[in-house]
Design an enzyme around this catalytic site. Structure first.
Site, mmCIF file in Angstrom:
data_model
loop_
_atom_site.group_PDB
_atom_site.id
_atom_site.type_symbol
_atom_site.label_atom_id
_atom_site.label_comp_id
_atom_site.label_asym_id
_atom_site.label_seq_id
_atom_site.Cartn_x
_atom_site.Cartn_y
_atom_site.Cartn_z
ATOM 1 N N SER A 534 0.843 -1.189 0.000
ATOM 2 C CA SER A 534 0.000 0.000 0.000
ATOM 3 C C SER A 534 0.888 1.253 0.000
ATOM 4 O O SER A 534 1.679 1.436 -0.924
ATOM 5 C CB SER A 534 -0.954 -0.033 1.192
ATOM 6 O OG SER A 534 -2.012 0.868 1.022
ATOM 7 N N ASP A 620 -9.730 -3.722 -5.574
ATOM 8 C CA ASP A 620 -9.175 -2.877 -4.516
ATOM 9 C C ASP A 620 -9.756 -1.459 -4.636
ATOM 10 O O ASP A 620 -9.709 -0.853 -5.702
ATOM 11 C CB ASP A 620 -7.649 -2.829 -4.655
ATOM 12 C CG ASP A 620 -6.949 -2.240 -3.437
ATOM 13 O OD1 ASP A 620 -7.611 -1.558 -2.640
ATOM 14 O OD2 ASP A 620 -5.732 -2.458 -3.305
ATOM 15 N N HIS A 654 -8.263 -5.031 -1.293
ATOM 16 C CA HIS A 654 -6.980 -4.513 -0.831
ATOM 17 C C HIS A 654 -6.184 -5.536 -0.041
ATOM 18 O O HIS A 654 -4.957 -5.544 -0.091
ATOM 19 C CB HIS A 654 -7.236 -3.268 0.039
ATOM 20 C CG HIS A 654 -6.027 -2.452 0.305
ATOM 21 N ND1 HIS A 654 -5.337 -1.800 -0.692
ATOM 22 C CD2 HIS A 654 -5.360 -2.163 1.461
ATOM 23 C CE1 HIS A 654 -4.308 -1.136 -0.170
ATOM 24 N NE2 HIS A 654 -4.301 -1.346 1.136
#
Length: 683
Positions: A534, A620, A654
């Protein structure tokens, strides 16, 4: 041959700067060509890693073999019940349960991994069915224990359907509310549930009130936040006296309270928002406990009368060396979680008595309060781990000041913590700042050793030292594992965060490179593979550009590598909220050029790069799939070295695949690739 993305000329101009983005077409998820391209990338990655199949299976079996598949969490007391979760061998998801409370001590597991008199409240396996992806967003029992609110997601886009279950009859009620966000909270009598929804930019901005037994279209909007920098959340004070509506941006907060016994009433502001001031609220007796940073960079704790909440009186004053993180109020005492010298800590403050801090046996550890729903108790439940000690649950007896170990996660296969050792090192950054590094290795490992260096460094999130079962597959193969506690994270206090965000963001990247170089210079590391996800994926992309020679391989998971383009587009999820973290390049020329100077996608060059593995998910909503897709395409077209691999989960979000066995296989895939980078022979 790897797939080569077609180039389609696309231009954008900001602040007099015109940039060509030839891979912008990959942002169109509905274009069949995009899906075909992603599938071609997956096929290429599968072929390029086919030689690792035996190693992948070995690592997967190691993870599986070290895990007690049928297991039970330590039950947590709430009212008349003990609540816990358990897993069963062969099943992907956990099972939530409860048993009636008898006595103060948690009940012990019986045969078959269950407790006598068990009532299953939710079985994730039954809910998931045959779905390829399944995730829970909310699981909240009403204060009286009669009802359960739960929400489910079957795509990975983190938009959930909220439902309710009568725990006395076992019946799932007809109420169903689609499109809700995480969390939610009950009224005192369990007749009303408050929940949040997101706008098109995935910002939770509305709170609705649902009365059980009524249609969802009759739900009442009780609050809407119009400022696009702010998001909202709803919860209860630990006393369950007040509903808490929290409103916050990256730098400013506001809290509103409502008597939980009066759910049809109106929320009242504790103190109106003021730019740059953050605060959180808990309740005990006739006072509120308020953790805030008004004139206190590392936060201080104050109290305020319930009937005059805007008047704050200091309880724990600000300290330069201690960041106050959280406060939990109990009947007769309160507990403060803090950070100091890069480690966590817990302070107990009894009413009318001297405060003290709980001591722990290891020099490197993570200890935080956890699982304390009871307001009236003389025990504090806490979670403890280190890089060699598996996750452990303790009760701390406030009378005897004794730590009582309730459970340590079993690690099968003969794991012995004394076979491993952990260390704390300090690297020196470019500007002279000392940066902590946490290190773990198996005793007797020959150094310098192949090393996996992990980093994040954003949002004041701390990557604390902790235990990992999959990591043992590296350590037992002679790896050193290290965490770089770089600026932008929260390990060393609020200043540590401030010195790694906005116009100081590059400190995050240069700190990480300094840690890699220190590990080599100090004799710990030979080849270094870097890993981050991320915002930590942004870190990986940035260091790939500025110091590719320092790394033997790079793993970027759901990486935020197209930062400039994303932050320039306020229609994308979370962009406006992110301006207080990164800067506002849309309206600020200086911020535009600063972000452009480090954004990984913008700075790919024709030098030699190490091998790269980028992992992404099509659904995501936090870091959109196109970011790593465009980045890998540009690396492959413009950079040397590599190879550059992209693997996209076509039905996940995610966090990747949802089932535990699927997640283990994905981790085995990544770890086998990491191992391969240090045993590869130069071509």
């Amino acid at each position: 041959m790897p797939p080569m993305a077609k180039k389609v000329a696309g231009e954008r101009t900001h602040h007099g700067d015109t940039v060509v983005d030839e891979y912008a077409w990959l942002m169109n998820k509905d274009d069949p060509d995009t899906i075909v391209y992603l599938e071609a990338e997956n096929a290429y990655t599968e072929k390029a890693t086919a030689h690792l199949e035996e190693l992948r299976e070995a690592v997967f079996q190691e993870i599986k073999g070290r895990t007690l598949e049928t297991d039970l969490s330590v039950p947590t007391r709430k009212g008349r019940w003990w609540y816990y979760s358990r897993t069963e061998e062969g099943k992907q998801y956990g099972i939530q349960c409860r048993v009636r409370a008898e006595g103060e001590d948690p009940p012990q597991m019986g045969e078959g991994g269950q407790l006598p008199g068990e009532q299953v409240t939710l079985d994730g396996n039954e809910l998931a069915g045959d779905a390829e992806f399944f995730s829970m967003g909310t699981s909240s029992v009403s204060p009286d224990g009669r009802r359960l609110a739960f929400s489910t997601d079957f795509k990975g886009d983190e938009r959930f359907t909220l439902r309710f279950k009568d725990l006395e009859s076992g019946e799932t009620l007809a109420d169903a509310i689609p499109g809700v966000f995480y969390g939610g909270s009950w009224s005192a009598d369990g007749s009303v549930f408050f929940y949040t929804v997101v706008d098109e930019s995935w910002r939770p901005y509305r709170v609705f009130r649902h009365e059980i037994g009524t249609p969802a279209d009759q739900d009442v909007l009780v609050f809407e936040e119009s400022d696009e920098r702010f998001w909202i959340g709803i919860g209860l004070t630990r006393s369950e006296r007040f509903l808490v509506l929290s409103i916050g941006s990256k730098i400013t907060g506001e809290v509103r309270l409502l008597d939980a016994a009066d759910p049809l009433g109106e929320f009242q502001v504790v103190r109106p928002r003021r730019e740059g001031v953050e605060y959180d609220v808990d309740h005990s007796g006739d006072r509120l406990l308020i953790l805030h940073n008004d004139g206190a960079q590392n936060f201080e704790l104050a109290s305020a009368p319930v009937d005059d909440p805007g008047v704050w009186t200091p309880l724990i004053e600000h300290r330069e060396d201690t960041r106050l993180v959280d406060v939990d109020a109990f009947d007769g005492h309160f507990v403060v979680a803090f950070r100091r010298d890069g480690l966590t800590g817990i302070r107990v403050v009894p009413d009318g008595d001297e405060a003290y801090e709980i001591s722990f046996p290891e020099p490197i550890f993570t200890a935080v309060p956890a699982g304390n729903p009871e307001f009236r108790t003389n025990r504090l439940r806490l979670s403890y781990t280190s890089m060699v000690t598996p996750p452990s649950v303790y009760d701390y007896d406030l009378s005897s000041r004794e730590l009582i170990l309730l459970k340590r996660r079993p690690v099968l296969g003969g794991y012995d913590p004394s076979d491993y050792e952990q260390f704390r090192e300090w690297a020196t950054a470019e500007d002279g700042t000392r940066v902590p590094i946490s290190i773990v290795m198996r005793k007797g490992t020959e150094r310098p050793a192949p090393t996996l260096l992990y980093g994040y460094g954003s949002y004041e999130a701390a990557i604390d030292p902790g235990f990992s079962v999959p990591r043992l597959s590296l350590l037992d193969r002679g790896f050193v594992f290290a965490i770089a506690h770089i600026r932008g994270g929260g390990e060393m206090g609020r200043r540590w965060y401030d010195d790694g965000k906005m116009m100081a963001k590059k400190n995050t990247f240069t700190d990480f490179v300094a840690c890699a170089r220190h590990l080599k210079a100090a004799g710990w590391a030979g080849d270094v593979v870097a890993r981050g996800g991320s915002a930590g994926g942004l870190l990986i992309g940035a260091v790939a550009n500025i110091a590719p020679e320092s790394f033997a391989g790079l793993v970027a998971e759901v990486p935020f590598v197209d930062a400039l383009n994303t932050i320039l587009d306020p229609s994308l999820p979370l962009t406006v909220i992110e301006w207080d973290e990164w800067g506002n390049p849309l309206h600020d020329k200086e911020a535009y050029h600063y972000i452009k100077s480090y954004s990984p996608y913008e700075n790919v060059h024709d030098g030699l790069y190490p091998p790269v593995l980028a992992l992404s998910s099509l659904n995501d909503t936090r870091v959109l799939y196109h970011e790593p897709t465009k980045w890998i395409a540009r690396l492959r077209a413009e950079a040397g070295g590599g190879p550059f691999l992209l693997k996209t989960e076509m039905g996940a979000g995610h966090g990747g695949r949802s089932g535990r066995y699927d997640a283990w296989r994905e981790e085995a895939f990544t770890l086998s690739w990491i191992i391969d980078q240090v045993r590869r022979k130069p071509e």
